[in-house]
Design a protein around this motif. Sequence first.
Motif, mmCIF file in Angstrom:
data_model
loop_
_atom_site.group_PDB
_atom_site.id
_atom_site.type_symbol
_atom_site.label_atom_id
_atom_site.label_comp_id
_atom_site.label_asym_id
_atom_site.label_seq_id
_atom_site.Cartn_x
_atom_site.Cartn_y
_atom_site.Cartn_z
ATOM 1 N N GLU A 166 7.242 14.479 6.479
ATOM 2 C CA GLU A 166 6.274 14.513 5.378
ATOM 3 C C GLU A 166 6.795 15.429 4.267
ATOM 4 O O GLU A 166 7.251 16.544 4.527
ATOM 5 N N GLY A 220 -3.660 11.408 1.317
ATOM 6 C CA GLY A 220 -4.963 11.322 0.640
ATOM 7 C C GLY A 220 -6.119 11.855 1.470
ATOM 8 O O GLY A 220 -7.261 11.826 1.019
ATOM 9 N N ASN A 224 0.925 13.574 -4.915
ATOM 10 C CA ASN A 224 1.232 12.559 -3.899
ATOM 11 C C ASN A 224 2.062 11.460 -4.554
ATOM 12 O O ASN A 224 1.570 10.750 -5.434
ATOM 13 N N GLY A 268 -7.930 3.302 1.213
ATOM 14 C CA GLY A 268 -8.991 3.842 2.063
ATOM 15 C C GLY A 268 -8.374 4.574 3.235
ATOM 16 O O GLY A 268 -7.237 4.297 3.640
HETATM 17 C C1 LIG Z 1 -9.373 11.024 -6.059
HETATM 18 C C2 LIG Z 1 -9.333 10.143 -4.840
HETATM 19 C C3 LIG Z 1 -10.493 9.869 -4.142
HETATM 20 C C4 LIG Z 1 -10.476 9.049 -3.019
HETATM 21 N N1 LIG Z 1 -11.629 8.861 -2.320
HETATM 22 C C5 LIG Z 1 -11.602 8.168 -1.165
HETATM 23 C C6 LIG Z 1 -12.730 8.187 -0.300
HETATM 24 O O1 LIG Z 1 -13.723 8.876 -0.559
HETATM 25 N N2 LIG Z 1 -12.659 7.475 0.865
HETATM 26 C C7 LIG Z 1 -11.524 6.779 1.216
HETATM 27 O O2 LIG Z 1 -11.509 6.148 2.289
HETATM 28 N N3 LIG Z 1 -10.423 6.784 0.423
HETATM 29 C C8 LIG Z 1 -10.425 7.476 -0.742
HETATM 30 N N4 LIG Z 1 -9.292 7.574 -1.504
HETATM 31 C C9 LIG Z 1 -8.117 6.725 -1.163
HETATM 32 C C10 LIG Z 1 -7.322 7.243 0.018
HETATM 33 O O3 LIG Z 1 -7.075 8.621 -0.120
HETATM 34 C C11 LIG Z 1 -6.004 6.461 0.126
HETATM 35 O O4 LIG Z 1 -6.239 5.069 0.044
HETATM 36 C C12 LIG Z 1 -5.307 6.758 1.444
HETATM 37 O O5 LIG Z 1 -5.034 8.136 1.571
HETATM 38 C C13 LIG Z 1 -4.004 5.972 1.554
HETATM 39 O O6 LIG Z 1 -3.399 6.303 2.776
HETATM 40 P P1 LIG Z 1 -1.844 6.150 3.043
HETATM 41 O O7 LIG Z 1 -1.602 6.668 4.401
HETATM 42 O O8 LIG Z 1 -1.408 4.760 2.744
HETATM 43 O O9 LIG Z 1 -1.090 7.035 1.947
HETATM 44 P P2 LIG Z 1 -1.308 8.515 1.471
HETATM 45 O O10 LIG Z 1 -2.572 9.061 1.988
HETATM 46 O O11 LIG Z 1 -1.110 8.478 0.009
HETATM 47 O O12 LIG Z 1 -0.123 9.329 2.164
HETATM 48 C C14 LIG Z 1 1.233 9.129 1.852
HETATM 49 C C15 LIG Z 1 1.996 10.322 2.350
HETATM 50 O O13 LIG Z 1 3.396 10.055 2.272
HETATM 51 C C16 LIG Z 1 4.057 11.186 1.763
HETATM 52 N N5 LIG Z 1 5.301 10.751 1.140
HETATM 53 C C17 LIG Z 1 5.448 9.898 0.103
HETATM 54 N N6 LIG Z 1 6.746 9.753 -0.205
HETATM 55 C C18 LIG Z 1 7.442 10.522 0.675
HETATM 56 C C19 LIG Z 1 8.845 10.785 0.860
HETATM 57 N N7 LIG Z 1 9.774 10.228 0.096
HETATM 58 N N8 LIG Z 1 9.206 11.630 1.864
HETATM 59 C C20 LIG Z 1 8.277 12.192 2.673
HETATM 60 N N9 LIG Z 1 6.943 11.983 2.520
HETATM 61 C C21 LIG Z 1 6.529 11.151 1.528
HETATM 62 C C22 LIG Z 1 3.070 11.761 0.760
HETATM 63 O O14 LIG Z 1 3.338 13.131 0.484
HETATM 64 C C23 LIG Z 1 1.758 11.565 1.505
HETATM 65 O O15 LIG Z 1 1.452 12.647 2.341
HETATM 66 C C24 LIG Z 1 -9.263 8.445 -2.602
HETATM 67 C C25 LIG Z 1 -8.082 8.755 -3.282
HETATM 68 C C26 LIG Z 1 -8.107 9.612 -4.375
HETATM 69 C C27 LIG Z 1 -6.834 10.017 -5.054
#
Ligand SMILES: Cc1cc2nc3c(=O)[nH]c(=O)nc-3n(C[C@H](O)[C@H](O)[C@H](O)COP(=O)(O)OP(=O)(O)OC[C@H]3O[C@@H](n4cnc5c(N)ncnc54)[C@H](O)[C@@H]3O)c2cc1C
Length: 475
Positions: A34, A42, A405, A453
């Motif tokens: 990470e 998120g 992020n 989400g």
């Molecule tokens: C303001 C806001 C409000 C939101 N509200 C809600 C809500 O209330 N309820 C809900 O369900 N969803 C909500 N969301 C959406 C939700 O946060 C995301 O859809 C969800 O976190 C996506 O999950 P993910 O695992 O795909 O990616 P992410 O949660 O974006 O995680 C990706 C991870 O990969 C890491 N990463 C990326 N590139 C690299 C790299 N090259 N090397 C190492 N690590 C890397 C990042 O640092 C991050 O930790 C919200 C988002 C935002 C910004």
Amino acid sequence: MPSMRDVVVVGAGPNGLTAAVELARRGMSVELFEAKETVGGGARTEELTLPGFLHDPCAAAHPMGVGSPAFRAMPLERYGLEWLHPELPLAHPFDDGSAAVLARSVGETAAYLGPRDAATYRRLMAPFAGTWDTLSADFLKVPWDGLPRDPVTLARLGLTGARPVSWVTRRFEDDKARALFAGLAAHVVAPGSTPMTGAIALVFALAAHEVGWPLARGGSQAISDALAAYLRDLGGVVHTGVEVKRLDELPPARAYVFNTSPTALARIAGLGGRAYEGFRYGAAAFKIDYALDGPVPWTSATARRAGSVHIGPSSREIGAALHAAAVDGRAPDVPFLVTTQPTLVDPGRAPEGKHVFWAYGHVPNGWDGDLTEAIERQLERFAPGFRDLVLARAVAGPAELARRNANYVGGDFSCGAFSGLQTVFRPRPAFNPYGTAHPAVFLCSSAAWPGPGVHGMSGHNAAKAVWRRLRAAAR
Ligand SMILES: Cc1cc2nc3c(=O)[nH]c(=O)nc-3n(C[C@H](O)[C@H](O)[C@H](O)COP(=O)(O)OP(=O)(O)OC[C@H]3O[C@@H](n4cnc5c(N)ncnc54)[C@H](O)[C@@H]3O)c2cc1C
């Protein structure tokens, strides 16, 4: 010669963590990297403003988390995750002091819509009552990957929900019901005329009745910490503070699973610029986290009881705000706001008597202006005296969201627009949307179906694809 892992995961968001857990649970050796110093993506919690104020920089309300088939199959409570349900999942106040709500029961929700629309709401929701377990499993898997468990209910959701939310809500007499649904559909940051937004609104409404819209005690970090702790117990290894830039920096593995944007995946894995050339990012959020001296002074007493509050006085205003940001490429004059008030249910997240609160509106991708004034004007409209309570604010426009992020390209927290073919074919039309041109490289972020989400279902589906590929290779 370093030893060969089964799987390396890049990114510890909810999807990366879920994929890692599910593969480790199948007995595979898993190592996760990470970029940031803490896991979560998120689903994080930080003192963004003042000491003792625990803010969620991104997700706070978790209908899709508590209702996620993947999370429900994990013993996350044993690792400290506790869901806290507000008295009302959602309130949507109006200028006259009244409010529409999503309550836990269909009956109470219908009652708030008034006599002209109550029966319509009950009729709309009736076919889905009691179906969450099967329906969520059916619509969160890849549609063409196997038969649905309950094809009849899924077809009903598809027949009603494939239409734009603006069509689905024509059956309501009063604009309050239409505004409630338009606000729910706005979570995918698309205008209400977009196909499939009807399904988004229906699913959020159904979730309120079937599983609730809870918050995680202590903040959303608790979800990520529970996933990471479970992963470690399964033998997984988690590294933080390591931004992966090239595939050959990673330890040798039979499969690499990327919880990143498609653009970053193509760059890191050397897939070439054309790998996801049709992929489009969408509109951005402009978010403000507040430390407050007291609870938000909503005019509507109903809004004071809800975990989430939507601010959009009419379906027309909500539509105009989304259209401005997502289609016209300009900031809305009057933004539609999504807000959450975590300390209503979790007072421990702020010093005694104080509160944390967040609000965001929508702006074009990469927009570099300041929406603070427009957001606070709307908050004052529905909660006069709000500004007097502000002790501190942490403001994040698109650039700051992307800095926090890397997946939020241009501030698009959905990691991909909800438009055109991408509403269903995320990240591109393919039988296996998680596979890439490189047989050992997979995508598991919200850029892939089923999309944004905190539910871990892209990670769950990707883990299945990895498992199948490795099993076939072993034969
Ligand atoms: C303001 C806001 C409000 C939101 N509200 C809600 C809500 O209330 N309820 C809900 O369900 N969803 C909500 N969301 C959406 C939700 O946060 C995301 O859809 C969800 O976190 C996506 O999950 P993910 O695992 O795909 O990616 P992410 O949660 O974006 O995680 C990706 C991870 O990969 C890491 N990463 C990326 N590139 C690299 C790299 N090259 N090397 C190492 N690590 C890397 C990042 O640092 C991050 O930790 C919200 C988002 C935002 C910004």
